[in-house]
Design a protein around this motif. Structure first.
Motif, mmCIF file in Angstrom:
data_model
loop_
_atom_site.group_PDB
_atom_site.id
_atom_site.type_symbol
_atom_site.label_atom_id
_atom_site.label_comp_id
_atom_site.label_asym_id
_atom_site.label_seq_id
_atom_site.Cartn_x
_atom_site.Cartn_y
_atom_site.Cartn_z
ATOM 1 N N SER A 29 -9.761 30.515 9.816
ATOM 2 C CA SER A 29 -8.844 31.092 10.805
ATOM 3 C C SER A 29 -8.373 30.085 11.849
ATOM 4 N N GLY A 30 -8.851 28.843 11.792
ATOM 5 C CA GLY A 30 -8.378 27.857 12.748
ATOM 6 C C GLY A 30 -9.207 26.585 12.752
ATOM 7 N N GLY A 35 -4.872 24.024 14.895
ATOM 8 C CA GLY A 35 -4.813 25.364 14.317
ATOM 9 C C GLY A 35 -5.496 26.448 15.114
ATOM 10 N N ALA A 87 -5.783 28.279 19.344
ATOM 11 C CA ALA A 87 -4.982 28.495 20.549
ATOM 12 C C ALA A 87 -5.003 27.259 21.441
ATOM 13 N N HIS A 106 -0.440 24.626 6.753
ATOM 14 C CA HIS A 106 -0.937 25.998 6.822
ATOM 15 C C HIS A 106 -1.251 26.369 8.270
ATOM 16 N N ALA A 107 -1.069 27.653 8.588
ATOM 17 C CA ALA A 107 -1.135 28.112 9.978
ATOM 18 C C ALA A 107 -2.465 27.794 10.641
ATOM 19 N N ASP A 108 -3.550 27.828 9.886
ATOM 20 C CA ASP A 108 -4.857 27.560 10.491
ATOM 21 C C ASP A 108 -5.049 26.081 10.830
ATOM 22 N N LYS A 154 -1.169 25.933 14.122
ATOM 23 C CA LYS A 154 -0.810 27.077 14.968
ATOM 24 C C LYS A 154 -0.215 26.662 16.307
ATOM 25 N N SER A 155 -0.802 25.689 16.973
ATOM 26 C CA SER A 155 -0.383 25.336 18.340
ATOM 27 C C SER A 155 0.347 24.008 18.417
#
Length: 267
Positions: free
Chosen positions: A13-14, A31, A33, A60-62, A65-66
């Protein structure tokens, strides 16, 4: 000064990692916050203005993300990635601080030597990284479905290695994931299992011949198909079967999915 590194978070998830020596500060992936990346930097005595480079493994988003926020606020940092990766996130990148790298490229950021190597993952153009400072070497290897010869040659002499142990094979097979997703994860373009991580470490230690005790951090664990205790147990038992022992032949810890590891120093 040697190299320092830690994981700010590592899981499906990150992901975000920190590498530093006396002059250069690097982030690998963004990935999680932005506030958690800032908190991780603060815990290490750094801030976004200190970051010299942001290296992306894939899109990939993980892992990205930021990137818009961190790329903008880390105003002294260049963002590095392969052409395929950067094309996927180009609208979120700072326009004048981007550098395209190739697979199997060696380059320098400040006084840290970086090497990229190709991964086997279902992304546009994914890479892992090694970081060297004098005699010290740290490698990050996650998000690959298999360990190729190239990957092994890049990481085998690492003093420290963040290594994917995404899932326990039997837990994944009997779990609730759809069949297609299970096939993806287990395939050669998916993720390394606990068992695959154990096999790789046995190979590395066989080549080390006792002259090195590497620092291994298992990472990128699945929330649904693994636990830190399970990953540690499986890898430790596989090492034991080959007469390798935690604390004697290697140091072995597991990165939390949503919390930073202690800062580890390699001298």
């Amino acid at each position: 000064m040697g190299l320092e590194f830690c994981s700010f978070a590592s899981g499906s998830s990150g992901n975000c990692y920190f590498v530093r020596n006396d002059e250069t500060v690097l982030l690998v992936d963004t990935g999680i916050a932005g506030k958690h990346i800032k908190a991780g930097l603060k815990n290490c005595g750094a801030k976004l203005a200190d970051v010299d480079g942001i290296l992306l493994t894939h899109e990939h988003a993980d892992h990205v993300k930021s990137i818009r926020m961190i790329g903008r606020e880390a105003e002294n940092a260049t963002v590095y990635g392969t052409k395929g990766t950067l094309e996927c996130v180009r609208e979120r990148l700072p326009q004048n601080r981007v550098e395209v790298i190739c697979r199997r490229e060696h380059f320098e950021i400040g006084n840290i030597r970086v090497a990229s190597f190709a991964l086997s993952h279902d992304a546009a153009d994914p890479v892992g990284y090694t970081f060297e400072n004098g005699r010290h070497k740290v490698s990050i290897l996650t998000d690959t479905g298999c360990v190729t010869r190239e990957i092994f040659e890049e990481v085998e002499d690492s003093d420290a290695l963040i290594l994917e142990a995404n899932h326990e094979v039997n837990i994944l097979r009997v779990g609730p994931y759809p069949y297609a997703l299970k096939r993806r994860i287990l395939g050669k373009h998916g993720h390394l299992s606990n068992e695959a991580a154990g096999e790789l470490l046995c190979r590395i230690l066989e080549r080390a011949e006792g002259y090195r005790k590497p620092e291994i951090v298992l990472g990128h664990l699945s929330k649904e198909n693994n636990t830190p205790a399970q990953a540690f147990l499986t890898v430790r038992n596989m090492l034991f079967e080959e007469d390798f022992f935690v604390d004697k032949n290697l140091k072995l810890t597991v990165a939390e999915r949503d919390a930073p590891t202690p800062l580890i120093r390699i001298d």
